[in-house]
Design a protein around this motif. Sequence first.
Motif, PDB file in Angstrom:
ATOM      1  N   LYS A 109      32.344   4.062  -2.763  1.00 37.02           N
ATOM      2  CA  LYS A 109      30.492   3.721  -2.611  1.00 37.02           C
ATOM      3  C   LYS A 109      31.089   1.987  -1.801  1.00 37.02           C
ATOM      4  CE  LYS A 109      28.023   2.593  -5.457  1.00 37.02           C
ATOM      5  NZ  LYS A 109      27.006   1.092  -5.330  1.00 37.02           N
ATOM      6  N   ASN A 110      31.519   1.650  -2.911  1.00 40.61           N
ATOM      7  CA  ASN A 110      31.233  -0.150  -3.029  1.00 40.61           C
ATOM      8  C   ASN A 110      32.195  -0.411  -1.484  1.00 40.61           C
ATOM      9  OD1 ASN A 110      29.290   0.149  -4.598  1.00 40.61           O
ATOM     10  ND2 ASN A 110      30.906  -0.725  -6.050  1.00 40.61           N
ATOM     11  N   ARG A 123      20.329  -2.726  -3.205  1.00 40.87           N
ATOM     12  CA  ARG A 123      21.441  -4.255  -3.306  1.00 40.87           C
ATOM     13  C   ARG A 123      21.977  -4.658  -1.882  1.00 40.87           C
ATOM     14  NH1 ARG A 123      21.237  -9.638  -5.477  1.00 40.87           N
ATOM     15  NH2 ARG A 123      23.582 -10.128  -5.237  1.00 40.87           N
ATOM     16  N   PRO A 136      20.466 -12.579  -7.956  1.00 39.39           N
ATOM     17  CA  PRO A 136      20.356 -13.819  -6.982  1.00 39.39           C
ATOM     18  C   PRO A 136      20.964 -13.650  -5.628  1.00 39.39           C
ATOM     19  CG  PRO A 136      21.769 -15.052  -8.679  1.00 39.39           C
ATOM     20  CD  PRO A 136      21.454 -14.073  -9.442  1.00 39.39           C
ATOM     21  N   ILE A 137      20.695 -14.319  -4.769  1.00 39.62           N
ATOM     22  CA  ILE A 137      21.142 -14.225  -3.000  1.00 39.62           C
ATOM     23  C   ILE A 137      22.023 -15.447  -2.697  1.00 39.62           C
ATOM     24  CG2 ILE A 137      21.010 -11.585  -2.532  1.00 39.62           C
ATOM     25  CD1 ILE A 137      18.626 -13.223  -0.416  1.00 39.62           C
ATOM     26  N   ASP A 138      21.610 -17.149  -3.312  1.00 40.88           N
ATOM     27  CA  ASP A 138      22.207 -17.814  -3.145  1.00 40.88           C
ATOM     28  C   ASP A 138      22.620 -18.562  -2.499  1.00 40.88           C
ATOM     29  OD1 ASP A 138      22.572 -16.967  -6.800  1.00 40.88           O
ATOM     30  OD2 ASP A 138      23.704 -19.445  -6.034  1.00 40.88           O
ATOM     31  N   ILE A 139      24.428 -17.448  -3.181  1.00 38.78           N
ATOM     32  CA  ILE A 139      25.276 -17.761  -2.335  1.00 38.78           C
ATOM     33  C   ILE A 139      25.525 -17.015  -1.195  1.00 38.78           C
ATOM     34  CG2 ILE A 139      27.883 -17.866  -2.537  1.00 38.78           C
ATOM     35  CD1 ILE A 139      27.402 -16.835  -5.656  1.00 38.78           C
ATOM     36  N   ARG A 165      30.243 -20.575  -5.711  1.00 38.29           N
ATOM     37  CA  ARG A 165      30.055 -21.108  -6.426  1.00 38.29           C
ATOM     38  C   ARG A 165      30.213 -20.264  -7.947  1.00 38.29           C
ATOM     39  NH1 ARG A 165      25.840 -19.922  -9.887  1.00 38.29           N
ATOM     40  NH2 ARG A 165      24.383 -18.420  -8.374  1.00 38.29           N
ATOM     41  N   LEU A 166      30.533 -18.945  -7.399  1.00 37.67           N
ATOM     42  CA  LEU A 166      31.359 -17.997  -8.215  1.00 37.67           C
ATOM     43  C   LEU A 166      31.716 -16.468  -7.538  1.00 37.67           C
ATOM     44  CD1 LEU A 166      28.937 -15.334  -8.641  1.00 37.67           C
ATOM     45  CD2 LEU A 166      27.951 -17.108 -10.356  1.00 37.67           C
ATOM     46  N   SER A 211      31.234 -14.006  -6.187  1.00 39.30           N
ATOM     47  CA  SER A 211      30.888 -12.959  -6.356  1.00 39.30           C
ATOM     48  C   SER A 211      30.796 -12.070  -5.271  1.00 39.30           C
ATOM     49  CB  SER A 211      29.533 -13.291  -5.227  1.00 39.30           C
ATOM     50  OG  SER A 211      28.494 -12.227  -4.636  1.00 39.30           O
ATOM     51  N   VAL A 212      30.959 -10.466  -5.190  1.00 41.43           N
ATOM     52  CA  VAL A 212      31.856  -9.582  -4.199  1.00 41.43           C
ATOM     53  C   VAL A 212      31.073  -9.136  -3.329  1.00 41.43           C
ATOM     54  CG1 VAL A 212      31.586  -6.880  -4.025  1.00 41.43           C
ATOM     55  CG2 VAL A 212      32.524  -8.057  -6.083  1.00 41.43           C
ATOM     56  N   GLY A 213      29.489  -9.163  -2.900  1.00 39.65           N
ATOM     57  CA  GLY A 213      28.661  -9.293  -2.083  1.00 39.65           C
ATOM     58  C   GLY A 213      28.611 -10.733  -0.934  1.00 39.65           C
ATOM     59  N   ASP A 236      32.053  -2.206 -13.681  1.00 36.93           N
ATOM     60  CA  ASP A 236      30.774  -0.775 -13.289  1.00 36.93           C
ATOM     61  C   ASP A 236      31.710   0.179 -14.384  1.00 36.93           C
ATOM     62  OD1 ASP A 236      29.378  -2.134 -11.525  1.00 36.93           O
ATOM     63  OD2 ASP A 236      30.809  -1.338  -9.863  1.00 36.93           O
ATOM     64  N   VAL A 264      29.065 -10.414 -16.993  1.00 36.29           N
ATOM     65  CA  VAL A 264      29.186 -10.181 -15.386  1.00 36.29           C
ATOM     66  C   VAL A 264      27.413 -10.055 -15.226  1.00 36.29           C
ATOM     67  CG1 VAL A 264      29.505  -9.293 -13.276  1.00 36.29           C
ATOM     68  CG2 VAL A 264      31.093  -9.252 -14.601  1.00 36.29           C
ATOM     69  N   ARG A 296      25.431   3.691 -13.559  1.00 30.52           N
ATOM     70  CA  ARG A 296      26.539   4.032 -14.021  1.00 30.52           C
ATOM     71  C   ARG A 296      26.155   4.374 -15.944  1.00 30.52           C
ATOM     72  NH1 ARG A 296      29.950   4.567  -9.917  1.00 30.52           N
ATOM     73  NH2 ARG A 296      29.215   3.155  -8.188  1.00 30.52           N
TER      74      ARG A 296
HETATM   75  C1  EPZ Z   1      29.192  -5.476  -6.781  1.00 25.97           C
HETATM   76  O1  EPZ Z   1      27.836  -5.742  -7.029  1.00 25.97           O
HETATM   77  C2  EPZ Z   1      29.062  -3.581  -6.342  1.00 25.97           C
HETATM   78  N1  EPZ Z   1      27.924  -3.367  -5.895  1.00 25.97           N
HETATM   79  C3  EPZ Z   1      28.464  -3.947  -8.097  1.00 25.97           C
HETATM   80  O2  EPZ Z   1      28.687  -2.328  -8.178  1.00 25.97           O
HETATM   81  C4  EPZ Z   1      29.338  -4.496  -8.710  1.00 25.97           C
HETATM   82  O3  EPZ Z   1      28.909  -3.981 -10.587  1.00 25.97           O
HETATM   83  C5  EPZ Z   1      29.323  -6.564  -8.753  1.00 25.97           C
HETATM   84  O4  EPZ Z   1      29.991  -6.071  -7.055  1.00 25.97           O
HETATM   85  C6  EPZ Z   1      30.691  -6.900  -9.538  1.00 25.97           C
HETATM   86  O5  EPZ Z   1      31.524  -5.784  -9.260  1.00 25.97           O
HETATM   87  C7  EPZ Z   1      28.131  -3.280  -4.588  1.00 25.97           C
HETATM   88  O6  EPZ Z   1      29.568  -3.496  -4.256  1.00 25.97           O
HETATM   89  C8  EPZ Z   1      27.097  -2.672  -3.695  1.00 25.97           C
HETATM   90  P1  EPZ Z   1      28.664  -9.945  -7.414  1.00 25.97           P
HETATM   91  P2  EPZ Z   1      27.325  -7.052  -6.166  1.00 25.97           P
HETATM   92  O7  EPZ Z   1      27.756 -10.766  -6.164  1.00 25.97           O
HETATM   93  O8  EPZ Z   1      27.463  -7.642  -4.753  1.00 25.97           O
HETATM   94  C9  EPZ Z   1      25.837 -13.455  -9.613  1.00 25.97           C
HETATM   95  C10 EPZ Z   1      27.702   0.475  -8.771  1.00 25.97           C
HETATM   96  O9  EPZ Z   1      27.081   0.602 -10.404  1.00 25.97           O
HETATM   97  N2  EPZ Z   1      25.323 -14.046  -7.796  1.00 25.97           N
HETATM   98  O10 EPZ Z   1      29.658  -9.762  -7.291  1.00 25.97           O
HETATM   99  O11 EPZ Z   1      25.945  -7.823  -5.464  1.00 25.97           O
HETATM  100  C11 EPZ Z   1      24.791 -11.627  -9.513  1.00 25.97           C
HETATM  101  O12 EPZ Z   1      24.141 -11.933 -10.216  1.00 25.97           O
HETATM  102  C12 EPZ Z   1      27.732  -1.142  -8.538  1.00 25.97           C
HETATM  103  O13 EPZ Z   1      28.270   0.253  -7.611  1.00 25.97           O
HETATM  104  C13 EPZ Z   1      24.895 -14.616  -7.898  1.00 25.97           C
HETATM  105  O14 EPZ Z   1      24.227 -16.058  -8.617  1.00 25.97           O
HETATM  106  O15 EPZ Z   1      27.294  -8.386  -7.529  1.00 25.97           O
HETATM  107  C14 EPZ Z   1      26.311 -11.421 -10.486  1.00 25.97           C
HETATM  108  O16 EPZ Z   1      26.482 -11.974 -12.158  1.00 25.97           O
HETATM  109  C15 EPZ Z   1      26.353  -2.541  -9.313  1.00 25.97           C
HETATM  110  N3  EPZ Z   1      24.217 -15.187  -6.645  1.00 25.97           N
HETATM  111  C16 EPZ Z   1      27.260 -11.792 -10.350  1.00 25.97           C
HETATM  112  O17 EPZ Z   1      27.428 -12.857  -9.480  1.00 25.97           O
HETATM  113  C17 EPZ Z   1      24.918 -14.444  -5.977  1.00 25.97           C
HETATM  114  O18 EPZ Z   1      24.316 -14.898  -4.836  1.00 25.97           O
HETATM  115  C18 EPZ Z   1      28.507 -10.598  -9.581  1.00 25.97           C
HETATM  116  O19 EPZ Z   1      27.920 -10.598  -8.728  1.00 25.97           O
HETATM  117  C19 EPZ Z   1      25.777 -13.393  -5.835  1.00 25.97           C
HETATM  118  C20 EPZ Z   1      25.670 -12.431  -7.225  1.00 25.97           C
END
Ligand code: EPZ
Length: 404
Positions: A5-6, A75, A105-108, A143-144, A146-148, A289, A311, A355
Amino acid sequence: MPVAKNALLPIVAASLMLDGETVIDNCPALSDVFASTEIINSIGSTAVLEDRKLSVFYSDSNCDEISEDICLKMRSAILYIAPLLYRKQKINMYMPGGCKIGSRPIDIHIDGLKKMGAKIEINENKISAELPNGFKGCRYKLRLPSVGATQTLIMAASIADGITVLQNCAREPEITDLARFLNSAGAKIIGAGKSEIIIQGVPTLKSVEYTPIPDRIFAATILSAVNACKGKVLIKNYPMEYMSLFENMLKNTGLKIFHFNNKAMVIKYHEKKADIQTHTGYYPCFSTDMGPLLSSAMVNNKGYLRLYESVFENRFSYFSQFQKMGLYCKVNNKEYFQVLQKSSHNEELYAEDLRAGAALVVAALAKKNRFIIHGVQYIDRGYENIEDVFTRLGADIRRISGEE
Ligand code: EPZ
């Protein structure tokens, strides 16, 4: 094994950047896939899922807004900002919803897109974005990891003017798969799967037919179920290269795994008392996850599990439900502790995220008593008819109503 899915969701969003019809094969009927098709159809383009093939076709239209209702469904709605800025130069959308596992958040995403030339304002929940002169290549350090955000910036950089160097990128296999998809469409992305990714922008991308990678979290769900319930299962299309950390932990509890070609034979006959301590983190660390699934894998183990989540702030929503099932669990800040207790009761259980929901299903099957699990709509985000999957493996599991 279904596709991940991801990996799938960002690929569907990125398909809007390709000219012509993109076809994604082996696409499961997940609620997050339907939320994706709803986004695409709502902005005047076409996305159709038929016979497990998802076709996506971008068409110009006057519509430059994704409604709040749709954005709140998942998301991954935020993954549409870069493709739609490229296509429409202007997009209004809303803060994305999704599983409530943390503040998310979505700041990055926003900061990186601004560095690449977008003008973005956020007022309360509304995001208004414009791209007056196209994306410009740049050097940007996340900044960190982030996958998204890594996915958003890879998409923008693929069709940017010039070279983009992204640093501190996420290294998850789903990132590598997005890059592989875009490269097959003509993008020039080097280094996906590493911290630094270099992208030479190209003016256009051509349509392709593509199959995303198999789902490592789904694989972890099946391993957990075999571990907790005992028995023997052959998994086809098994994503072996991403599973070693999870496999090694379960091997401590007596699980045996044999790999051959792209299959795995998973066998559990005897429970071995195990003491497992682990912390989740960014790839290649143990996946956040998989944390709830590891907990469910351990429900019949007389040892203990100590799991540290680094995380997301709210990943242990299942712990109160595990307590209801007779397990001794304790959450202390980001640390979760679980040991077996003898009693277990018939209970109604409540899933609060995807999950956690899957973990409740596995734990309930392992406990053998009758349980009712509410919140199946969360599970449907990432598992296509989870009841059919486990029925095929010998479980007695039924969906009571569409809602639940
Ligand atoms: C992806 O979410 C996955 N979702 C999540 O899977 C997964 O848990 C996560 O990556 C970590 O591996 C999808 O791929 C659709 P992140 P994502 O941005 O991209 C912080 C599942 O069950 N952050 O890597 O949203 C955030 O708050 C789902 O399938 C910021 O601060 O995760 C978190 O603490 C749940 N600012 C950390 O980064 C930002 O702009 C990692 O989040 C973006 C993220």
